[in-house]
Structure formats: C-alpha cells, structure tokens
Design an enzyme around this catalytic site. Structure first.
Site, short mmCIF file in Angstrom:
data_model
loop_
_atom_site.label_atom_id
_atom_site.label_comp_id
_atom_site.label_asym_id
_atom_site.label_seq_id
_atom_site.Cartn_x
_atom_site.Cartn_y
_atom_site.Cartn_z
N LYS A 246 36.09 39.66 29.62
CA LYS A 246 37.13 41.07 29.90
C LYS A 246 36.86 41.71 31.05
O LYS A 246 37.74 42.48 31.66
CB LYS A 246 37.08 41.63 28.78
N ARG A 247 35.51 41.52 31.42
CA ARG A 247 35.03 42.10 32.84
C ARG A 247 35.77 41.65 34.07
O ARG A 247 36.30 42.64 35.01
CB ARG A 247 33.52 42.45 33.21
#
Length: 462
Positions: A246-247
C-alpha cells in the site's frame, strides 16, 4: 463433485478490501457458482484492537461493488465465542488439548537456549500430558493458556489444488496455543471450528496461509471433522515486480473505484491474474463462472499490469451504451459539483469521448468543461491564443452566429474562415478548442461545437 461445494471468503476487518483479497473472494465465489454450491462470507474479527466497524463496512461495500454476492453470512467470529469455548472444553475432556502454565519469560529463556544450541525455537512441551509423566502442580495466581496436543509422529499431508502435494513432519510442529490466558481463542483454532461448522468443502486462500494449514488439518482430525480441500493462491506482484504494497501501489478496491475503473473490468482483470482459459483475455462474469476451475491456476506469482487493466477498462467503457454510461457519469460528476442538467444532453457529450477514455476519471475530466467554463492553462493561452488567432476567432464567431447549427454546416464555416484568412485548419481549430474547453485536443471540432450548443459557443467566444 459428490457433495455440495461450499467455499468461504474470510477477511479480517483491520483495513480495506485489498486487491489480493478481492481476487481470493472472486475465485472462491466463482468456484461455488461453477459447481452450483454456496459462497459464505465470514468476518474474522477476533483481533479486537485492530478490527473496526469502518473496515467491516469497507469490505462489505467492496464486495457489493464487485458484485460478489454471498449466499450465507456475514458471520462474525466475535459472535461465536460460546461455540469456540464449547469445543475447547470438549478437547480438554478428550485429552486433545491441555492447560499450559509456562510464563512468557520461561518461553523466551527456552527459546534462547534452543537458539544457542542451533535448534529451532519452539515450545518444549513441559506441560504436555504423557503416559507415565508427572506434571508439576499448577502455580498459584498464574492463568494458563490452552494448547492443542499436536501429534508427534508421522506427517501431515495434503494435495493442494494449486501447489500440488505438500507434507510437513509433525515433529516440526509444536503444540499450538488455541486459547489465550484470558480465554479468548486464537486465529487458527477459530478458523478450524468455523470451517467445520459451516461445512466448508474447499478453502481457497492466499499462500501466506500455507504454514497454517498443517496445524489446522491436525486440529480438524482431532475433532473427527471432515478436512476440506485446500487451494493456496500465489501472491500478486506490482508493476515493479515487487510484492504489492500500500506504500507503493493502489491496492484497495475502493481506490480502483475512485480512479474510474468499472467493476466489470476489475472482475475480468482479476480473473486473468494467475488463471487462464486458453488465450481468452476478455470475458464476461458469466463466461468466467462457466470456465473457472482450479486446474489452470498458476502456482507462480502473478504480476499486476496497470497498462493491461487500462486497456480492459477502455474496452468495457466502449461496450456500454451512451445512455448507460451517462447514468454512471451523473453521480461521478455530481461529486465534482457539476450540474449536468445545465448544458447539453450528457448522453451526447459521453458519446463524443467514449472511444477515447481509459477511465471514468478521464471521461469526467473531458466532460466537465461542457457544463462550466474551465480556464485554460497560461502556457496553452500563450501558445495558441495569439493576436492572429484571437482575430480569426472574432471572424469565425460572426459567421457561427448566423449559420445552421449542424455538424456539416459548422465544418463548412470553419473551413471557409480558414480559407478566407489564409490559415490552416489547426491554426483556427486549436485556438477554438482552447477558448471553448480549455484544452488543445478534443474530438472533431465540428462535433464538439454541435454538442456544446450555439449559445454556449458564442458566449465563450465573446
């Protein structure tokens, strides 16, 4: 299939529904549909500290958006605590579980000693009941955990429907904690009881659960429960070849909705992410269910390809009727405070751009200037709205004011203006686009004028 197929999707509500979970849900749903079975939705919410009602709702909304309707559920593990404690009590009675009073400090000291000897750190079984073994008295004031009495001999094996035959020596598995000191059951135990009670025949899940499977099989066997078939899906890699994160990646299903992807495109794309049906790239939800099997799931990691997803999404946008696509766009444009009743028919504007857009966001960006004046960027103005171009637009406006407002007539007027002023079509058409819509590129300028309407065109040129 001899028995009714029952699959389940069991997310933990500690965040959004991510794209890997969505693929797992899709495959589980499709397998049940393919075999006329049931698809169960279960919310594994025993991680009270991290589970939130908002995350539960995000999962339910994501499933609804994708059209993955469940037949039973959602069931919540926190509502089944009495059942788990009932099963644990039976296991204590049968001798397949036992109380363990080893403190955390004792466990860590044992592990340190094992590491120093070059051994795998594990619980040493000091409170495990054995024939002829005398256990110490339970220490006062110490709340015990409850451990599963794992077999010590032989192997636990299964024929994974994706990865093939897998077996683990029971000697590699220590006695799993199935209830904490406060009595709450642990993840691996709850999953076993749920799958047993719900009659799950096929567990389709990510391969990060492979290490849990031998422990779960042993508990199921201790309960004399039927062991389901297992299919472990490999991870999904991002465009960069690294595990989705998700980064670095958009991995929430809601992200794809916000970025303008159609659920049909996501379903189609996820269906091909690690599974294949010959060379077929584009297929409907109904075709996917008809074709889906576990035999053609690749055991190797699947790689996400945004370019291919965009191509698929563009395909599905093109396949919609302008009327249906306009209905979709009304809500999306309303979120931008765009009133689509104050201007041309939305269906007509959609039809202009439908063949050009890869996402609904691109389509909304193109449509918005038809309903409110969007000022062009200064660099566009400097490049295209020169003194000569502005003079040409004044001449063109006078001619447009008195012409019949049909595409063919508008085209003829623009060409006549160019000829009269000794200018090429782009020298007039591009400034016209910049003046009217704030962009240098649009579909055919005569079609744009026809849809935009006489009053709006003349007003903006003035």
């Amino acid at each position: 299939m001899n028995a009714t197929v029952r699959t389940r999707f069991a997310p933990s509500p500690t965040g959004y529904l991510h794209i890997g979970g969505a693929r797992t849900a899709l495959f589980s749903w499709a397998f049940a549909r393919r075999h006329g079975g049931q698809f169960v939705l279960r919310i594994e919410d025993t991680d009270v500290a991290r589970s939130t009602p908002e995350a539960v709702q995000a999962i339910l909304d994501g499933m609804k958006w994708l059209g993955l309707e469940h037949d039973e559920g959602p069931f919540y593990q926190m509502q089944r605590m009495d059942r788990y404690k009932e099963v644990i009590a039976e296991m204590l009675k049968d001798g397949t579980a036992y109380y363990c009073y080893t403190s955390q400090e004792e466990l860590e000291a044992t592990r340190e000693a094992q590491r120093a000897r070059g051994e795998k750190p594990r619980y040493d079984g000091r409170w495990r009941p054995e024939a002829g073994k005398t256990l110490p008295a339970a220490p006062e004031g110490v709340l015990p955990v409850i451990r599963f009495r794992n077999p010590v001999d032989g192997v636990v094996a299964w024929d994974d429907l994706v990865k093939g035959h897998i077996e683990i020596a029971n000697a590699e598995l220590d006695d799993l904690v199935i209830a904490r000191q406060d009595g709450t059951p642990t993840y691996n135990f709850c999953v076993v009881v749920d799958d047993w009670d719900m009659g799950i025949t096929h567990v389709i899940r990510g391969d990060d659960h492979v290490n849990n499977t031998p422990r779960q099989i042993n508990i199921l066997k201790a309960l004399n429960a039927v062991v389901p078939e297992y299919a472990h899906l490999s991870m999904i890699l991002g465009d960069d070849g690294l595990k989705l994160s998700k980064r670095r990646n958009s991995v929430a299903v809601t992200d794809f909705d916000e970025k303008g992807y159609l659920p049909e495109a996501i379903i189609n794309y996820l269906g091909r992410l690690g599974w294949s049906h010959g060379d077929d790239e584009v297929f409907s939800r109904e075709q996917f269910v008809e074709w889906f099997d576990l035999d053609h799931i690749t055991p190797s990691a699947a790689q996400f390809n945004t370019e291919k997803l965009n191509w698929l999404n563009a395909h599905y946008i093109k396949q919609m009727t302008p009327e249906a696509l306009a209905e979709v766009m009304v809500t999306r444009l309303a979120k931008r405070d765009v009133d689509t009743t104050a201007g041309p028919l939305l269906r007509d504007v959609v039809a202009l751009y439908q063949e050009r857009a890869s996402t609904l966001v691109e389509l909304a960006d193109a449509i918005e200037p038809f309903y409110r004046k969007v000022d062009a960027a200064e660099e566009l103005k400097a490049q295209h709205l020169t003194e000569a171009a502005e003079s040409a637009l004044v001449v063109l406006r006078d001619k447009l004011a008195v012409t019949e407002w049909k595409k063919e007539e508008l085209n003829a007027i623009i060409k006549a203006t160019c000829k009269e002023l000794g200018m090429k079509m782009p020298q007039v058409a591009i400034p016209l686009r910049v003046k009217l819509l704030g962009v240098a590129h649009t579909p055919s300028i005569d079609a744009v004028l026809e849809v935009l309407g006489r009053d709006t065109v003349l007003g903006r040129l003035a």
